[in-house]
Design a protein around this motif. Structure first.
Motif, PDB file in Angstrom:
ATOM      1  N   ARG A  37      88.070  38.188 188.248  1.00 54.47           N
ATOM      2  CA  ARG A  37      86.634  38.462 188.402  1.00 54.47           C
ATOM      3  C   ARG A  37      86.141  39.357 187.273  1.00 54.47           C
ATOM      4  O   ARG A  37      86.932  40.008 186.601  1.00 54.47           O
ATOM      5  N   TRP A  38      84.833  39.391 187.085  1.00 58.37           N
ATOM      6  CA  TRP A  38      84.209  40.261 186.099  1.00 58.37           C
ATOM      7  C   TRP A  38      84.063  41.652 186.690  1.00 58.37           C
ATOM      8  O   TRP A  38      83.840  41.813 187.889  1.00 58.37           O
ATOM      9  N   HIS A  39      84.192  42.662 185.854  1.00 57.34           N
ATOM     10  CA  HIS A  39      84.100  44.055 186.281  1.00 57.34           C
ATOM     11  C   HIS A  39      83.023  44.772 185.487  1.00 57.34           C
ATOM     12  O   HIS A  39      82.602  44.311 184.435  1.00 57.34           O
ATOM     13  N   ARG A  40      82.604  45.929 186.007  1.00 57.00           N
ATOM     14  CA  ARG A  40      81.586  46.747 185.353  1.00 57.00           C
ATOM     15  C   ARG A  40      82.273  47.963 184.725  1.00 57.00           C
ATOM     16  O   ARG A  40      82.991  48.687 185.413  1.00 57.00           O
ATOM     17  N   PRO A  41      82.036  48.222 183.427  1.00 57.67           N
ATOM     18  CA  PRO A  41      82.637  49.416 182.817  1.00 57.67           C
ATOM     19  C   PRO A  41      81.925  50.693 183.253  1.00 57.67           C
ATOM     20  O   PRO A  41      80.705  50.748 183.312  1.00 57.67           O
ATOM     21  N   ARG A  42      82.711  51.710 183.583  1.00 54.47           N
ATOM     22  CA  ARG A  42      82.175  53.008 183.979  1.00 54.47           C
ATOM     23  C   ARG A  42      82.092  53.949 182.780  1.00 54.47           C
ATOM     24  O   ARG A  42      81.140  54.682 182.614  1.00 54.47           O
ATOM     25  N   SER A  43      83.135  53.942 181.952  1.00 47.74           N
ATOM     26  CA  SER A  43      83.190  54.806 180.777  1.00 47.74           C
ATOM     27  C   SER A  43      84.002  54.107 179.697  1.00 47.74           C
ATOM     28  O   SER A  43      84.703  53.131 179.973  1.00 47.74           O
ATOM     29  N   GLY A  44      83.896  54.609 178.497  1.00 48.21           N
ATOM     30  CA  GLY A  44      84.619  53.995 177.391  1.00 48.21           C
ATOM     31  C   GLY A  44      85.068  55.021 176.368  1.00 48.21           C
ATOM     32  O   GLY A  44      84.441  56.057 176.188  1.00 48.21           O
ATOM     33  N   VAL A  45      86.185  54.707 175.708  1.00 53.69           N
ATOM     34  CA  VAL A  45      86.752  55.574 174.685  1.00 53.69           C
ATOM     35  C   VAL A  45      87.147  54.716 173.483  1.00 53.69           C
ATOM     36  O   VAL A  45      87.753  53.652 173.647  1.00 53.69           O
ATOM     37  N   ARG A  46      86.766  55.182 172.287  1.00 52.21           N
ATOM     38  CA  ARG A  46      87.242  54.562 171.050  1.00 52.21           C
ATOM     39  C   ARG A  46      88.235  55.544 170.439  1.00 52.21           C
ATOM     40  O   ARG A  46      87.893  56.671 170.107  1.00 52.21           O
ATOM     41  N   PHE A  47      89.498  55.094 170.314  1.00 50.68           N
ATOM     42  CA  PHE A  47      90.533  55.943 169.758  1.00 50.68           C
ATOM     43  C   PHE A  47      90.505  55.877 168.242  1.00 50.68           C
ATOM     44  O   PHE A  47      89.891  54.983 167.650  1.00 50.68           O
ATOM     45  N   VAL A  53      88.928  51.233 174.891  1.00 53.63           N
ATOM     46  CA  VAL A  53      89.411  51.216 176.267  1.00 53.63           C
ATOM     47  C   VAL A  53      88.212  51.482 177.168  1.00 53.63           C
ATOM     48  O   VAL A  53      87.492  52.459 176.975  1.00 53.63           O
ATOM     49  N   TYR A  54      87.980  50.592 178.135  1.00 57.27           N
ATOM     50  CA  TYR A  54      86.920  50.790 179.114  1.00 57.27           C
ATOM     51  C   TYR A  54      87.560  51.028 180.471  1.00 57.27           C
ATOM     52  O   TYR A  54      88.423  50.263 180.898  1.00 57.27           O
ATOM     53  N   GLN A  55      87.127  52.098 181.157  1.00 58.46           N
ATOM     54  CA  GLN A  55      87.547  52.317 182.531  1.00 58.46           C
ATOM     55  C   GLN A  55      86.510  51.667 183.425  1.00 58.46           C
ATOM     56  O   GLN A  55      85.308  51.731 183.150  1.00 58.46           O
ATOM     57  N   LEU A  56      86.969  51.034 184.479  1.00 55.76           N
ATOM     58  CA  LEU A  56      86.097  50.276 185.371  1.00 55.76           C
ATOM     59  C   LEU A  56      85.726  51.101 186.595  1.00 55.76           C
ATOM     60  O   LEU A  56      86.419  52.043 186.962  1.00 55.76           O
ATOM     61  N   TRP A  57      84.645  50.722 187.237  1.00 56.84           N
ATOM     62  CA  TRP A  57      84.208  51.416 188.437  1.00 56.84           C
ATOM     63  C   TRP A  57      85.219  51.280 189.565  1.00 56.84           C
ATOM     64  O   TRP A  57      85.294  52.137 190.434  1.00 56.84           O
ATOM     65  N   CYS A  58      86.010  50.232 189.565  1.00 59.31           N
ATOM     66  CA  CYS A  58      86.992  50.037 190.641  1.00 59.31           C
ATOM     67  C   CYS A  58      88.318  50.706 190.311  1.00 59.31           C
ATOM     68  O   CYS A  58      89.329  50.397 190.934  1.00 59.31           O
ATOM     69  N   THR A  59      88.343  51.592 189.342  1.00 56.05           N
ATOM     70  CA  THR A  59      89.490  52.390 188.893  1.00 56.05           C
ATOM     71  C   THR A  59      90.453  51.648 187.982  1.00 56.05           C
ATOM     72  O   THR A  59      91.417  52.232 187.528  1.00 56.05           O
ATOM     73  N   GLY A  60      90.218  50.402 187.679  1.00 57.30           N
ATOM     74  CA  GLY A  60      91.056  49.700 186.709  1.00 57.30           C
ATOM     75  C   GLY A  60      90.584  50.005 185.301  1.00 57.30           C
ATOM     76  O   GLY A  60      89.770  50.893 185.068  1.00 57.30           O
ATOM     77  N   GLY A  61      91.094  49.244 184.358  1.00 59.29           N
ATOM     78  CA  GLY A  61      90.683  49.427 182.977  1.00 59.29           C
ATOM     79  C   GLY A  61      90.980  48.195 182.153  1.00 59.29           C
ATOM     80  O   GLY A  61      91.783  47.346 182.553  1.00 59.29           O
ATOM     81  N   VAL A  62      90.316  48.062 181.017  1.00 60.17           N
ATOM     82  CA  VAL A  62      90.583  46.975 180.078  1.00 60.17           C
ATOM     83  C   VAL A  62      90.709  47.563 178.676  1.00 60.17           C
ATOM     84  O   VAL A  62      90.066  48.549 178.340  1.00 60.17           O
ATOM     85  N   CYS A  79      83.334  41.695 190.667  1.00 66.62           N
ATOM     86  CA  CYS A  79      83.980  42.677 191.541  1.00 66.62           C
ATOM     87  C   CYS A  79      82.901  43.436 192.316  1.00 66.62           C
ATOM     88  O   CYS A  79      82.037  44.086 191.720  1.00 66.62           O
ATOM     89  N   GLY A  80      82.924  43.350 193.634  1.00 70.77           N
ATOM     90  CA  GLY A  80      81.910  43.993 194.475  1.00 70.77           C
ATOM     91  C   GLY A  80      81.947  45.505 194.390  1.00 70.77           C
ATOM     92  O   GLY A  80      80.905  46.155 194.390  1.00 70.77           O
ATOM     93  N   LEU A  81      83.142  46.086 194.308  1.00 72.62           N
ATOM     94  CA  LEU A  81      83.258  47.533 194.223  1.00 72.62           C
ATOM     95  C   LEU A  81      82.633  48.040 192.917  1.00 72.62           C
ATOM     96  O   LEU A  81      81.846  48.986 192.915  1.00 72.62           O
ATOM     97  N   CYS A  82      82.962  47.395 191.808  1.00 70.91           N
ATOM     98  CA  CYS A  82      82.374  47.768 190.511  1.00 70.91           C
ATOM     99  C   CYS A  82      80.855  47.623 190.542  1.00 70.91           C
ATOM    100  O   CYS A  82      80.127  48.521 190.114  1.00 70.91           O
TER     101      CYS A  82
END
Length: 195
Positions: A37-47, A53-62, A79-82
């Protein structure tokens, strides 16, 4: 269309975030090829090496090879939670007729100054009975505290004054420490004075 991202607040300390940039905007939807499923990014970091790296609202990450889009293709699942948390936090609008609310922790300034009850986040004033807080610049009494197993002389617990230092993009006010007579984040980032 991009969405506004929250700061990537973390409790991890150390220098693994040296050279990293906290992103303020990101794609509306993300997923890896293996996600169902598609997720919504909560925050992001460029190293520093360019990795996103994007952290997702459902606590996962991509990270790495991921897909991003503004509109989910017909028939794909979100994703309903995201989605619920992103809409409730005001990151995006939700479906018609739904009222969603989500209040993230650690975004607003703390109720008590992060230097409260600290034995090193103050400058002792003449007489030794009061100290100027390094985190908010207010003057408060100094007291003995900690009991027989952790005795210390520290500034009393107090609400943050109007001069409260700005937040670290990764730790907010959760890891404030004293270095060279000023308040900084434990990760080494300066915490700027309020605007």
């Amino acid at each position: 269309m991009t969405v506004t991202l929250l700061p990537p607040v973390t409790s991890a300390s150390g220098d693994h975030l040296a050279g990293a940039e906290a992103l303020t905007e990101g794609p509306r939807f993300v997923r890896t090829r293996g996600m169902t499923r598609w997720h919504r990014p909560r925050s992001g970091v460029r190293f520093g090496d360019g990795r996103l790296v994007y952290q997702l609202w459902c606590t996962g990450g991509v990270q790495g090879d991921f897909l991003a889009c503004d509109t989910v293709p017909d028939g794909d699942v979100i994703c309903g939670l995201c989605d619920g948390k992103a809409v409730g936090a005001g990151q995006d609008t939700g479906p018609e007729g739904r009222v969603l609310v989500f209040s993230p922790r650690h975004i607003a300034p703390p109720k008590n100054c992060p230097a409260s009850r600290s034995s090193d986040l103050y400058t002792e004033l003449p007489g030794g009975r009061a100290g100027q807080c390094l985190a908010c610049s207010d003057v408060h009494p100094l007291r003995a505290m900690g009991g027989p197993y952790d005795p210390r002389y520290a500034i009393v617990q107090h609400p943050p004054g109007p001069g409260l230092i700005g937040p670290c993009p990764f730790h907010r006010w959760r890891a404030v420490t004293a270095r060279d007579g000023r308040a900084v984040c434990d990760c080494g980032r300066d915490m700027p004075p309020p605007a």
